[in-house]
Scaffold this active site. Structure first.
Site: not given
Ligand code: ARG
Ligand code: GLU
Length: 709
Positions: A83, A219, A627
């Site tokens: 991502h 990921d 991330s």
């Molecule tokens: N929750 C994670 C973050 O804050 C992953 C986001 C990407 N994945 C998704 N299914 N949208 O960035």
């Molecule tokens: N998915 C998050 C990012 O893109 C990290 C997850 C979080 O917020 O801990 O940085």
């Protein structure tokens, strides 16, 4: 009974001894070092950060300013999340070569794809420059004079700081401006795409699984840093060579098990760990709920349409993911704050602060702070909500209103500077083009009808039948003539007529009021931080995240989200197959992966159960920006790739509770399995250094294994 409770508490505290916090890598000696070894680490502060010798920090890069990445070979191979590389993978994808759908694997250096505007930055060294930056910054100065003195001082430090031609320097505020650090950095701009799994692996589970455990997402994506003939940062050139890093992370095939030490090293973005209780109450009980409701209203329309209309599904995929990501996070944040009793705990802490303040005779200096917070937040609450609701409606969810917002700025710019007409027009039309690329007027009208009531009483959706702004063709017709005519056309458009007074009110009333109170709150927060450290000097203070390099440590642990439910610390490939729904846009599994699973063709990538681990949980205190951060074991080897947190634990941005806050990492063995067995990119595996720190140890000695260098 009481004794039992104390015993239980003791047990809990020992199990979760001294975790939480995002620490400055150059200051780990002493407290952090001993906390880490209590958790099982064999690493010294110098193994992690050293100015004179190579250390772990030399393998950690800030990826495009938002994510983290790490070097995993002596040829500049870089690992980050799928991502995080999504934009690059998407930009190289076409209908014929759909790298999002099918994945991409460069089989040699020549096949690696350059990326415009992608950079990574390494930290060369970190220096405390607080004295210099705060020189002549006295309590007598007004907030404005204070800020300008600070920026003058900071610029003077930066100008005179020794550095090489290819290096940059910057300063950053820590502890709400109570401390300042200077960073010497190196920025590489020739970064090429090396590999990415298909979305059905890299984003497996999509939104349904986002922010939750059990998780089964691979990921990850791979890039490579290229440098000039002298191994220094350079713009893209065919002549550039793979970068030889000062340090790269060996990969452990032995992984980790429950209770093992983990260190996450990266660039966390923003946290607010020292808010007064009244602020947490405002955010979770007043602020979050309205924003959640607006996004929910938008998603209701978008999701329904995406499910029945393929064209809309593709157009809205990335938009929907963006809207849903924070929406789901805020719901979890509220749940966690509630479940952990964070507001009560913070109130108790404030009582402790008051008592200690009185004992130390510091009331003259600090007694006004907490009552002042109560007063300011009471004023701030309606303004903060209104401003944010405006942003949610006009800039996040509804695109016709977004076009009107930028049209208003376009008009204002021209009233200031008519000379810039051609340039401003080109910019605005470019912006429209970007929006229309993924636009569906009918969906947008539905969103408008659903979200506008949250901001404005008069919801006139007839503007959609009369405005020129429902397609690029009709919109650009308005911009054909000279400036006077263009502005006249714009002001005759029903959508603009509808939106303009609301936007005007935002700029004239809502936003300035917000800025005014917010400035006072920030200044008070700075004083509160000073007061905390003077009144309660023995607390464990770590600076809030500010997109600088940090270390967070903890252990591999499962957790219990609610009564009678316990999540194991690790998930397996079996779980991918359990979730498999043929043809589903979230839970489809590629044929090749199914075949490998059926044939049990797992290579060397299993744990001692004979299964392929996919994701695991830790108690590391992480946030957005972490991330792509490496999870490093007790010996300094790479074992995981951080990519998310568990739902109830997203409150760790305000309050970290080791019982329910967990970060989620991809197990490196799953990543290697996909690269090797799924993609057949064995040359990448060969490029890495694979180690087996546990199996090389005689049995029984596992627990106090010696550090290896
Ligand atoms: N929750 C994670 C973050 O804050 C992953 C986001 C990407 N994945 C998704 N299914 N949208 O960035
Ligand atoms: N998915 C998050 C990012 O893109 C990290 C997850 C979080 O917020 O801990 O940085």
């Amino acid at each position: 009974m009481r004794f039992l409770k104390i015993l239980l508490l003791l047990f809990v505290f020992q199990g979760f001894a001294q975790q939480g916090g995002m620490w400055i890598p150059s200051l780990l000696e002493g407290m952090n070092e001993s906390e880490m070894s209590a958790l099982g680490s064999q690493l010294s502060a110098e193994d992690i950060y050293d100015v004179n010798n190579s250390s772990l920090k030399d393998a950690i890069a800030h990826f495009n300013g938002g994510c983290t990445a790490e070097v995993i070979s002596n040829q500049g191979l870089l690992l980050t999340n799928h991502h995080c590389g999504y934009g690059q993978i998407q930009s190289h994808s076409t209908l014929e070569n759909d790298y999002l759908k099918d994945g991409f694997w460069a089989m040699n250096f020549d096949e690696e794809i350059p990326n415009e505007n992608l950079y990574v930055e390494f930290i060369v060294s970190i220096h405390d420059v607080t004295d210099k930056v705060l020189e002549n910054v006295t309590d007598e100065l007004s907030e404005r004079d204070r800020q300008s003195q600070i920026s003058r001082n900071s610029n003077a430090v930066l100008e005179s700081w020794p550095r090489e031609d290819w290096q940059d320097v910057k300063t950053k505020a820590f502890y709400n401006g109570n401390q300042y650090f200077l960073f010497v950095t190196e920025r590489f701009e020739d970064i090429r795409l090396v590999g990415a799994p298909p979305t059905s692996i890299g984003k497996f589970g999509s939104d349904t699984d986002n922010w939750v455990f059990p998780r089964h997402t691979g990921d990850f994506s791979l890039f490579r840093i290229y440098a000039d003939a002298n191994n220094r940062p350079a713009k893209y050139s065919e002549d550039n060579k793979p970068y030889i890093p000062k340090h790269y992370l060996p990969v452990s095939l032995d992984g980790v098990e429950e209770g093992d030490f983990t260190l996450v090293f990266g660039f966390p973005g923003t946290t607010n760990e020292y808010l007064p209780a009244v602020a947490i109450q405002h955010i979770t009980q007043e602020f979050n709920p309205t924003n959640i409701a607006i996004r929910e209203a938008a998603l209701k329309v978008i999701d329904a349409e995406m499910k029945t209309n393929d064209e809309v599904r593709i157009k809205y995929a990335s938009k929907q993911a963006r809207i849903a990501n924070a929406w789901k996070k805020w719901i979890g944040e509220n749940l966690g704050i509630e479940k952990s009793g964070a507001i009560e705990i913070r109130r108790d802490f404030e009582e402790r602060f008051k008592t200690a303040m009185e004992k130390k005779n510091l009331t003259d200096k600090y007694a006004d702070i907490l009552p002042e917070f109560e007063k300011l937040y009471a004023e701030f609450s309606p303004v903060n909500i209104k401003r944010r609701n405006f942003i949610e409606v006009f800039l996040v969810t509804n695109e016709l209103m977004q076009m009107m917002f930028y049209a208003y700025q376009f008009e204002q710019a021209l009233l200031q500077n008519p000379e810039a007409f051609n340039e401003e027009k080109a910019n605005y039309l470019n912006r429209l083009k970007g929006i229309y690329k993924n636009y569906d007027a009918q969906v947008d009208q539905g969103v408008f009808e659903n979200v506008m009531p949250f901001y404005h009483d008069d919801v006139d959706s007839s503007i959609y039948s009369n405005t020129a702004f429902t397609s690029m063709e009709t919109a650009s017709d308005l911009f054909k003539d000279d400036m006077e005519k263009v502005l006249k056309n714009l002001n005759k458009d029903p959508a603009y007529q509808y939106a303009k007074p609301i936007i005007e009110d935002f700029f004239i009333n809502v936003n300035p009021e917000f800025v005014k109170i917010n400035t006072s709150i920030s200044a008070l927060q700075t004083r509160y931080m000073t007061a905390l450290m003077e009144v309660l000097p023995d607390e464990r203070y770590f600076p809030d995240a500010n997109s600088t390099l940090r270390v967070t440590y903890g252990q591999v642990r499962g957790y219990s989200p609610r009564d009678a439910v316990y999540y194991n610390e690790v998930s397996y490939l079996d779980g991918v197959m359990e979730k498999y729904i043929p043809g589903d846009y979230e839970f489809d599994v590629p044929d090749k992966l199914i075949d490998l699973y059926k044939a049990k063709d797992f290579g060397q990538y299993t744990d001692d159960t004979g299964k392929v681990p996919v994701c695991f949980l830790g108690t590391n205190h992480t946030t957005g920006g972490n991330s792509g951060s490496p999870a490093i074991d007790a010996n300094g080897y790479l074992v995981g790739l951080n990519f998310d947190r568990v739902w109830e634990g997203t409150m760790s941005d305000m309050y970290y509770d080791p019982e329910i806050c967990r970060n989620i990492m991809v197990d490196l063995r799953y990543i290697l399995f996909i690269i090797d067995k799924y993609a057949g990119a064995e040359h990448l595996i060969e490029e890495m250094t694979l180690v087996r720190p546990k199996s090389e140890m005689p049995k029984g000695k596992k627990k106090n294994r010696k550090k290896k260098k």
